[in-house]
Scaffold this motif. Structure first.
Motif, short mmCIF file in Angstrom:
data_model
loop_
_atom_site.label_atom_id
_atom_site.label_comp_id
_atom_site.label_asym_id
_atom_site.label_seq_id
_atom_site.Cartn_x
_atom_site.Cartn_y
_atom_site.Cartn_z
N GLU A 1 0.83 -1.21 0.00
CA GLU A 1 0.00 0.00 0.00
C GLU A 1 0.86 1.26 0.00
O GLU A 1 0.67 2.18 0.79
CB GLU A 1 -0.97 0.00 1.19
N LEU A 2 1.82 1.26 -0.90
CA LEU A 2 2.74 2.39 -1.03
C LEU A 2 2.92 2.73 -2.51
O LEU A 2 2.84 1.85 -3.38
CB LEU A 2 4.11 2.06 -0.45
N PHE A 3 3.16 4.00 -2.78
CA PHE A 3 3.62 4.40 -4.11
C PHE A 3 5.14 4.44 -4.05
O PHE A 3 5.73 5.01 -3.12
CB PHE A 3 3.12 5.81 -4.46
N MET A 4 5.80 3.85 -5.05
CA MET A 4 7.26 3.84 -5.10
C MET A 4 7.71 4.55 -6.36
O MET A 4 7.16 4.35 -7.43
CB MET A 4 7.79 2.40 -5.15
N GLY B 1 12.00 7.34 -3.98
CA GLY B 1 10.96 8.06 -3.25
C GLY B 1 9.79 7.14 -2.91
O GLY B 1 9.44 6.26 -3.70
N VAL B 2 9.22 7.31 -1.72
CA VAL B 2 8.11 6.47 -1.29
C VAL B 2 6.98 7.36 -0.76
O VAL B 2 7.24 8.34 -0.05
CB VAL B 2 8.54 5.49 -0.16
N TYR B 3 5.75 7.01 -1.12
CA TYR B 3 4.58 7.75 -0.65
C TYR B 3 3.60 6.77 -0.02
O TYR B 3 3.46 5.64 -0.47
CB TYR B 3 3.86 8.44 -1.82
N TYR B 4 2.89 7.25 1.01
CA TYR B 4 1.81 6.44 1.59
C TYR B 4 0.63 6.42 0.62
O TYR B 4 0.58 7.18 -0.35
CB TYR B 4 1.37 7.03 2.93
N LYS B 5 -0.38 5.60 0.98
CA LYS B 5 -1.54 5.46 0.09
C LYS B 5 -2.35 6.75 -0.03
O LYS B 5 -3.11 6.92 -0.98
CB LYS B 5 -2.45 4.32 0.56
N PRO C 1 9.96 16.23 -2.17
CA PRO C 1 9.76 17.35 -1.23
C PRO C 1 8.32 17.55 -0.82
O PRO C 1 8.05 18.22 0.18
CB PRO C 1 10.26 18.55 -2.04
N LYS C 2 7.39 17.01 -1.60
CA LYS C 2 5.97 17.27 -1.33
C LYS C 2 5.15 15.99 -1.58
O LYS C 2 5.59 15.11 -2.31
CB LYS C 2 5.45 18.36 -2.28
N PRO C 3 3.93 15.94 -1.02
CA PRO C 3 3.05 14.81 -1.33
C PRO C 3 2.68 14.78 -2.80
O PRO C 3 2.84 15.78 -3.51
CB PRO C 3 1.80 15.09 -0.48
N LEU C 4 2.13 13.65 -3.25
CA LEU C 4 1.66 13.57 -4.63
C LEU C 4 0.50 14.55 -4.81
O LEU C 4 -0.44 14.56 -4.00
CB LEU C 4 1.16 12.15 -4.93
#
Ligand code: FES
Length: 172
Positions: free
Chosen positions: A122-125, A131-135, A145-148
């Motif tokens: 449940e992550l964006f890679m 870089g890794v982003y939460y769902k 530097p910033k969220p999607l």
């Protein structure tokens, strides 16, 4: 030939030279305008052209399961007639609940690489620099530097629609 005639020839020669000199400068200026105007117009057009806001359907509400994130493809907001397949764009669409959809930009906020969704984690890679982003699109790790960025989403007549807009450009 007397002195008077020579003077007259010299003076008319000088006038002719000045005339051709001015003519060539004028023609050069006209040619520069003819060549330069389209180039300057092309360079300035992105700043002058207003990109329309367009809602694009991406699928029926029933085609998205609650709790899933999938890639959706749609037509750019202002495709050029000769754009071909480059007029297509995409976003990650998450169905959070029965009536809540979130559309994320597919491009990483670091340097713009397309991010991938790992459903098990449940992550964006981001494959470029890790870089890794939460769902929910918030940054989990790495250089972003910033969220999607998110796109506006709505449901109309049983269809999920995303507001098409230019790819968000990151300014670090
Ligand atoms: S472009 Fe995604 S981490 Fe660098």
């Amino acid at each position: 030939m007397n002195d008077k005639n020579e003077e007259s020839i010299e003076s008319s020669g000088c006038n002719r030279r000045q005339f051709f000199s001015k003519l060539s400068i004028t023609l050069g200026g006209v040619a520069a305008l003819i060549i330069g105007f389209p180039i300057v117009g092309f360079l300035l057009s992105p700043f002058l052209r207003k990109v329309p806001e367009v809602w694009r359907p991406v699928g029926s509400v029933d085609s998205f399961k609650v709790g899933t994130t999938v890639v959706v493809k749609y037509l750019d907001a202002s495709p050029l007639p000769w754009a071909g397949v480059t007029a297509n764009t995409a976003a990650w669409l998450r169905r959070d609940s029965e009536d809540k959809f979130i559309a994320f930009s597919i491009n990483c906020t670091h340097l713009g690489c397309p991010v991938r969704w790992l459903s098990d984690a449940e992550l964006f890679m981001c494959p470029c620099h890790g870089g890794v982003y939460y769902k929910d699109g918030e940054v989990a790790a790495g250089p972003p530097p910033k969220p999607l960025p998110r796109y506006p989403v709505r449901v109309r007549n049983g269809q999920v629609e995303i507001m098409a807009s230019p790819i968000p450009i990151t300014t670090i």
